[in-house]
Design a protein around this motif. Structure first.
Motif, PDB file in Angstrom:
ATOM      1  N   ARG A 119       0.835  -1.210   0.000  1.00  0.00           N
ATOM      2  CA  ARG A 119       0.000   0.000   0.000  1.00  0.00           C
ATOM      3  C   ARG A 119       0.864   1.253   0.000  1.00  0.00           C
ATOM      4  O   ARG A 119       0.564   2.219  -0.702  1.00  0.00           O
ATOM      5  CB  ARG A 119      -0.928   0.010   1.220  1.00  0.00           C
ATOM      6  N   ASP A 158       1.135   4.315  -2.649  1.00  0.00           N
ATOM      7  CA  ASP A 158       1.025   5.719  -2.237  1.00  0.00           C
ATOM      8  C   ASP A 158       2.239   6.540  -2.655  1.00  0.00           C
ATOM      9  O   ASP A 158       2.249   7.766  -2.503  1.00  0.00           O
ATOM     10  CB  ASP A 158       0.887   5.823  -0.709  1.00  0.00           C
ATOM     11  N   ILE A 201      -0.154  16.030  -2.687  1.00  0.00           N
ATOM     12  CA  ILE A 201      -1.200  15.365  -1.905  1.00  0.00           C
ATOM     13  C   ILE A 201      -2.333  16.340  -1.613  1.00  0.00           C
ATOM     14  O   ILE A 201      -3.516  16.017  -1.759  1.00  0.00           O
ATOM     15  CB  ILE A 201      -0.618  14.802  -0.595  1.00  0.00           C
ATOM     16  N   ARG A 205      -8.577   8.047   1.580  1.00  0.00           N
ATOM     17  CA  ARG A 205      -7.182   7.647   1.366  1.00  0.00           C
ATOM     18  C   ARG A 205      -6.237   8.835   1.504  1.00  0.00           C
ATOM     19  O   ARG A 205      -5.208   8.751   2.182  1.00  0.00           O
ATOM     20  CB  ARG A 205      -7.042   7.017  -0.020  1.00  0.00           C
ATOM     21  N   TYR A 206      -6.588   9.940   0.876  1.00  0.00           N
ATOM     22  CA  TYR A 206      -5.706  11.107   0.937  1.00  0.00           C
ATOM     23  C   TYR A 206      -5.722  11.754   2.329  1.00  0.00           C
ATOM     24  O   TYR A 206      -4.700  12.284   2.781  1.00  0.00           O
ATOM     25  CB  TYR A 206      -6.083  12.117  -0.147  1.00  0.00           C
ATOM     26  N   LEU A 248      -3.328   9.929   4.409  1.00  0.00           N
ATOM     27  CA  LEU A 248      -1.951  10.318   4.106  1.00  0.00           C
ATOM     28  C   LEU A 248      -1.540  11.594   4.846  1.00  0.00           C
ATOM     29  O   LEU A 248      -0.358  11.773   5.160  1.00  0.00           O
ATOM     30  CB  LEU A 248      -1.787  10.536   2.597  1.00  0.00           C
TER      31      LEU A 248
END
Length: 232
Positions: A61, A65, A89, A162-163, A166
């Motif tokens: 993963r 990324d 991002i 997901r972001y 991060l």
């Protein structure tokens, strides 16, 4: 025919892989695992006291990324989380969450709006509480997740999640009282645009909010990473 008992094992493995992923993500984004550091699935499994399977899943993963690079053999290398990477991002967040805010302004149910507004009012009324910063961080998570969900697009919501994962470590590092106060004011502006059913204004307010958060993060996180390197 598959039984429920047979389905339980892979769910546990997935949950463990998620925990390993988040642990490594925070270490990378926080500078504890500096760019260029070589890591192995075997060593990580021993360090975290887990099997290699969830570690391998987590590393896969992180590679997707763009935070680690696979190398020959059983080692991987940590990619430097540069200013450009952080900016990219947040640019993706602007695209995704701007679209979600625009859609939410058109379709968020009144009860969801009322609940989010009540949460905001509660946070506003409790500014003198000693745990206000922790509550503000929790509200931030809820606020963005509710808007993403109100977009009506599950794929969009998943990508936003997901972001946001991060940037979670960045948010914690830049989570000073001053930054959270400013972010909360920006949240209220977004909420007002959604409540007023103004899609374009909601998108613009969300994009501006994320741009403002990027400015804070670039200053605080880059400084933090520089300090970490000096100590190492």
């Amino acid at each position: 025919m598959t039984s429920l008992e047979e389905l339980a094992s892979p769910i546990r493995r997935t949950s463990l892989a998620e925990e390993v992923y988040e642990t490594l993500l925070e270490a990378i984004c926080g500078g504890q695992l500096a760019g260029g550091t070589k890591i192995s699935a075997v060593a990580l499994a021993e360090k975290l006291n887990v099997s290699r399977t969830p570690v391998i899943e987590a590393l896969r993963r992180l590679e997707n990324d763009g935070l680690i690079e696979a190398s020959t053999g059983k080692q991987a290398r940590i990619v430097e989380v540069s200013r450009d990477e952080i900016s990219q991002i947040y640019q993706m967040r602007q695209i995704l969450e701007g679209a979600a805010a625009e859609a939410a302004a058109r379709r968020m149910p009144r009860e969801a709006l009322d609940d989010l507004e009540a949460r905001a009012q509660d946070l506003d009324a409790g500014r003198k509480r000693l745990d206000w910063t922790e509550r503000a961080l929790a509200f931030d998570l809820t606020f963005h997740d509710v808007i993403a969900g109100a977009s009506g697009n599950e794929r969009l919501r998943a990508d936003i999640g997901r972001y946001r994962l991060l940037v979670r470590s960045f948010c914690r590092m830049s989570g000073t009282r001053e930054n959270l106060e400013q972010a909360f004011a920006e949240h209220l502006k977004i909420l007002e645009a959604i409540k007023s059913r103004k899609p374009a204004a909601a998108r613009r307010a969300m994009v501006e909010h994320i741009a403002s958060r990027l400015d804070s993060v670039l200053q605080d996180v880059v400084d933090h990473q520089a300090e970490t390197k000096e100590r190492s």
